[in-house]
Design a protein around this motif. Structure first.
Motif, PDB file in Angstrom:
ATOM      1  N   ALA A  16      26.641  11.971 -44.692  1.00  0.00           N
ATOM      2  CA  ALA A  16      26.544  12.204 -43.781  1.00  0.00           C
ATOM      3  C   ALA A  16      25.542  11.439 -42.958  1.00  0.00           C
ATOM      4  O   ALA A  16      25.154  11.275 -41.947  1.00  0.00           O
ATOM      5  CB  ALA A  16      25.847  13.895 -43.392  1.00  0.00           C
ATOM      6  N   VAL A  17      23.267  11.791 -43.608  1.00  0.00           N
ATOM      7  CA  VAL A  17      22.624  11.221 -43.196  1.00  0.00           C
ATOM      8  C   VAL A  17      22.003   9.663 -43.517  1.00  0.00           C
ATOM      9  O   VAL A  17      22.087   8.747 -43.157  1.00  0.00           O
ATOM     10  CB  VAL A  17      21.784  11.587 -44.395  1.00  0.00           C
ATOM     11  CG1 VAL A  17      21.092  13.209 -43.591  1.00  0.00           C
ATOM     12  CG2 VAL A  17      21.536  11.476 -45.770  1.00  0.00           C
ATOM     13  N   LEU A  18      24.355   8.996 -44.299  1.00  0.00           N
ATOM     14  CA  LEU A  18      23.759   7.869 -43.838  1.00  0.00           C
ATOM     15  C   LEU A  18      24.723   7.235 -43.805  1.00  0.00           C
ATOM     16  O   LEU A  18      24.749   5.732 -43.290  1.00  0.00           O
ATOM     17  CB  LEU A  18      24.625   7.296 -45.703  1.00  0.00           C
ATOM     18  CG  LEU A  18      23.385   7.157 -47.243  1.00  0.00           C
ATOM     19  CD1 LEU A  18      24.035   7.097 -48.600  1.00  0.00           C
ATOM     20  CD2 LEU A  18      22.456   6.252 -46.878  1.00  0.00           C
ATOM     21  N   GLU A  19      25.496   7.629 -42.478  1.00  0.00           N
ATOM     22  CA  GLU A  19      26.495   7.274 -41.976  1.00  0.00           C
ATOM     23  C   GLU A  19      26.406   6.481 -40.595  1.00  0.00           C
ATOM     24  O   GLU A  19      26.264   5.327 -40.520  1.00  0.00           O
ATOM     25  CB  GLU A  19      27.436   9.361 -41.097  1.00  0.00           C
ATOM     26  CG  GLU A  19      28.287   8.007 -40.445  1.00  0.00           C
ATOM     27  CD  GLU A  19      28.868  10.089 -39.413  1.00  0.00           C
ATOM     28  OE1 GLU A  19      29.737   9.449 -39.219  1.00  0.00           O
ATOM     29  OE2 GLU A  19      28.137  10.969 -39.361  1.00  0.00           O
ATOM     30  N   PRO A  20      24.728   6.996 -40.252  1.00  0.00           N
ATOM     31  CA  PRO A  20      24.481   5.815 -39.114  1.00  0.00           C
ATOM     32  C   PRO A  20      23.745   4.809 -39.536  1.00  0.00           C
ATOM     33  O   PRO A  20      24.073   3.208 -38.965  1.00  0.00           O
ATOM     34  CB  PRO A  20      22.782   6.606 -38.310  1.00  0.00           C
ATOM     35  CG  PRO A  20      23.314   8.265 -38.943  1.00  0.00           C
ATOM     36  CD  PRO A  20      24.185   8.059 -40.468  1.00  0.00           C
ATOM     37  N   GLY A  21      23.208   4.317 -41.327  1.00  0.00           N
ATOM     38  CA  GLY A  21      23.065   3.177 -41.106  1.00  0.00           C
ATOM     39  C   GLY A  21      22.952   3.358 -42.813  1.00  0.00           C
ATOM     40  O   GLY A  21      22.373   4.373 -43.488  1.00  0.00           O
ATOM     41  N   PRO A  22      22.723   1.809 -43.465  1.00  0.00           N
ATOM     42  CA  PRO A  22      22.244   1.902 -44.731  1.00  0.00           C
ATOM     43  C   PRO A  22      20.478   1.983 -44.969  1.00  0.00           C
ATOM     44  O   PRO A  22      19.139   2.445 -44.200  1.00  0.00           O
ATOM     45  CB  PRO A  22      21.757   0.601 -45.741  1.00  0.00           C
ATOM     46  CG  PRO A  22      22.570  -0.243 -43.878  1.00  0.00           C
ATOM     47  CD  PRO A  22      22.050   0.157 -43.021  1.00  0.00           C
ATOM     48  N   LEU A  23      20.129   3.707 -46.323  1.00  0.00           N
ATOM     49  CA  LEU A  23      18.691   3.836 -45.842  1.00  0.00           C
ATOM     50  C   LEU A  23      18.410   3.921 -47.414  1.00  0.00           C
ATOM     51  O   LEU A  23      19.336   3.622 -49.252  1.00  0.00           O
ATOM     52  CB  LEU A  23      18.881   5.274 -46.042  1.00  0.00           C
ATOM     53  CG  LEU A  23      18.847   5.833 -44.412  1.00  0.00           C
ATOM     54  CD1 LEU A  23      18.862   7.168 -44.177  1.00  0.00           C
ATOM     55  CD2 LEU A  23      17.770   5.673 -43.237  1.00  0.00           C
ATOM     56  N   HIS A  24      17.446   3.689 -48.519  1.00  0.00           N
ATOM     57  CA  HIS A  24      17.077   3.709 -49.573  1.00  0.00           C
ATOM     58  C   HIS A  24      16.345   5.376 -49.630  1.00  0.00           C
ATOM     59  O   HIS A  24      16.318   6.510 -48.961  1.00  0.00           O
ATOM     60  CB  HIS A  24      15.578   2.696 -49.495  1.00  0.00           C
ATOM     61  CG  HIS A  24      14.662   3.203 -49.432  1.00  0.00           C
ATOM     62  ND1 HIS A  24      13.287   4.270 -49.631  1.00  0.00           N
ATOM     63  CD2 HIS A  24      13.926   3.322 -47.272  1.00  0.00           C
ATOM     64  CE1 HIS A  24      13.133   4.448 -48.400  1.00  0.00           C
ATOM     65  NE2 HIS A  24      12.603   3.440 -47.489  1.00  0.00           N
ATOM     66  N   GLY A  25      16.493   5.464 -50.886  1.00  0.00           N
ATOM     67  CA  GLY A  25      16.702   6.702 -51.630  1.00  0.00           C
ATOM     68  C   GLY A  25      15.603   7.774 -50.952  1.00  0.00           C
ATOM     69  O   GLY A  25      15.843   8.514 -50.428  1.00  0.00           O
ATOM     70  N   TYR A  26      14.328   7.201 -51.121  1.00  0.00           N
ATOM     71  CA  TYR A  26      13.391   8.506 -49.896  1.00  0.00           C
ATOM     72  C   TYR A  26      13.555   8.198 -48.600  1.00  0.00           C
ATOM     73  O   TYR A  26      13.171   9.532 -48.312  1.00  0.00           O
ATOM     74  CB  TYR A  26      11.256   8.027 -50.609  1.00  0.00           C
ATOM     75  CG  TYR A  26      10.958   8.924 -50.162  1.00  0.00           C
ATOM     76  CD1 TYR A  26      10.294  10.027 -50.827  1.00  0.00           C
ATOM     77  CD2 TYR A  26      10.034   8.151 -49.005  1.00  0.00           C
ATOM     78  CE1 TYR A  26       9.372  10.696 -50.431  1.00  0.00           C
ATOM     79  CE2 TYR A  26       9.779   8.763 -48.253  1.00  0.00           C
ATOM     80  CZ  TYR A  26       8.852   9.975 -48.910  1.00  0.00           C
ATOM     81  OH  TYR A  26       7.594  11.448 -48.995  1.00  0.00           O
ATOM     82  N   ALA A  27      14.250   7.436 -48.053  1.00  0.00           N
ATOM     83  CA  ALA A  27      14.750   7.653 -46.686  1.00  0.00           C
ATOM     84  C   ALA A  27      15.398   8.437 -46.459  1.00  0.00           C
ATOM     85  O   ALA A  27      15.554   8.912 -45.379  1.00  0.00           O
ATOM     86  CB  ALA A  27      14.697   6.276 -45.832  1.00  0.00           C
ATOM     87  N   VAL A  28      16.631   8.731 -47.658  1.00  0.00           N
ATOM     88  CA  VAL A  28      17.355   9.676 -47.453  1.00  0.00           C
ATOM     89  C   VAL A  28      16.961  11.504 -47.502  1.00  0.00           C
ATOM     90  O   VAL A  28      17.845  11.784 -46.603  1.00  0.00           O
ATOM     91  CB  VAL A  28      18.488   9.337 -48.853  1.00  0.00           C
ATOM     92  CG1 VAL A  28      19.771  10.247 -48.828  1.00  0.00           C
ATOM     93  CG2 VAL A  28      19.206   8.788 -48.335  1.00  0.00           C
ATOM     94  N   ILE A  29      16.454  11.435 -48.535  1.00  0.00           N
ATOM     95  CA  ILE A  29      15.074  12.559 -48.661  1.00  0.00           C
ATOM     96  C   ILE A  29      14.748  12.849 -47.707  1.00  0.00           C
ATOM     97  O   ILE A  29      15.066  14.196 -47.203  1.00  0.00           O
ATOM     98  CB  ILE A  29      14.409  12.428 -50.294  1.00  0.00           C
ATOM     99  CG1 ILE A  29      15.010  12.408 -51.589  1.00  0.00           C
ATOM    100  CG2 ILE A  29      13.287  14.256 -49.809  1.00  0.00           C
ATOM    101  CD1 ILE A  29      14.217  11.827 -52.453  1.00  0.00           C
ATOM    102  N   THR A  30      14.059  11.610 -47.253  1.00  0.00           N
ATOM    103  CA  THR A  30      13.590  11.857 -45.629  1.00  0.00           C
ATOM    104  C   THR A  30      14.223  12.782 -44.566  1.00  0.00           C
ATOM    105  O   THR A  30      13.960  13.600 -43.944  1.00  0.00           O
ATOM    106  CB  THR A  30      11.652  10.909 -45.253  1.00  0.00           C
ATOM    107  OG1 THR A  30      11.532  10.916 -46.185  1.00  0.00           O
ATOM    108  CG2 THR A  30      11.505  11.350 -44.349  1.00  0.00           C
ATOM    109  N   ALA A  31      15.143  11.556 -43.984  1.00  0.00           N
ATOM    110  CA  ALA A  31      16.636  12.364 -43.219  1.00  0.00           C
ATOM    111  C   ALA A  31      17.093  13.794 -43.688  1.00  0.00           C
ATOM    112  O   ALA A  31      16.971  14.572 -42.256  1.00  0.00           O
ATOM    113  CB  ALA A  31      17.443  11.232 -43.046  1.00  0.00           C
ATOM    114  N   VAL A  32      17.616  13.893 -44.889  1.00  0.00           N
ATOM    115  CA  VAL A  32      17.574  15.534 -44.891  1.00  0.00           C
ATOM    116  C   VAL A  32      16.934  16.588 -44.695  1.00  0.00           C
ATOM    117  O   VAL A  32      17.400  17.666 -44.137  1.00  0.00           O
ATOM    118  CB  VAL A  32      17.822  15.262 -46.310  1.00  0.00           C
ATOM    119  CG1 VAL A  32      18.399  16.902 -46.789  1.00  0.00           C
ATOM    120  CG2 VAL A  32      19.586  14.829 -46.591  1.00  0.00           C
TER     121      VAL A  32
END
Length: 113
Positions: A16-32
């Motif tokens: 769900a947090v990757l749906e708008p576009g690619p992210l690196h791992g730490y950015a995924v954590i931050t988005a959640v």
């Protein structure tokens, strides 16, 4: 929030947090964390293995990209991942409606009227 409660839902939350576009791992954590208003704090030891598992399942793909002049592994949804996310959202709505009906029976009575 208890880590065990969150762990069972990572396979839906991470795509769900990757749906708008690619992210690196730490950015995924931050988005959640940002989307949950700080209620969910995921650890790297939980997120990175989950990202790898989702990639093995064909729901994500990753590639090395420079981020802030450093090469990082960025993850993005595949078409199969988008379909799986849509199914996970539907299942989640059904699940939360059923749990809500048990925890708050007056809510289901109000919906029926």
């Amino acid at each position: 929030m208890k880590a065990d409660a969150v762990r069972g839902h990572l396979d839906a939350m991470l795509p769900a947090v990757l749906e708008p576009g690619p992210l690196h791992g730490y950015a995924v954590i931050t988005a959640v964390q940002r989307r949950s208003a700080g209620a969910l704090e995921l650890r790297t030891g939980t997120v990175y293995p989950a990202l790898n598992r989702l990639e093995r399942l064909g729901l994500l793909r990753s590639r090395r990209q420079p981020v802030s002049d450093r090469p990082r592994r960025c993850h993005e949804l595949t078409e199969a991942g988008r379909r799986d996310l849509a199914g996970a959202r539907s299942t989640w709505r059904e699940f939360t409606a059923a749990i809500d009906a048990v925890l708050d029976p007056t809510a289901s009575a109000r919906r029926a009227t």
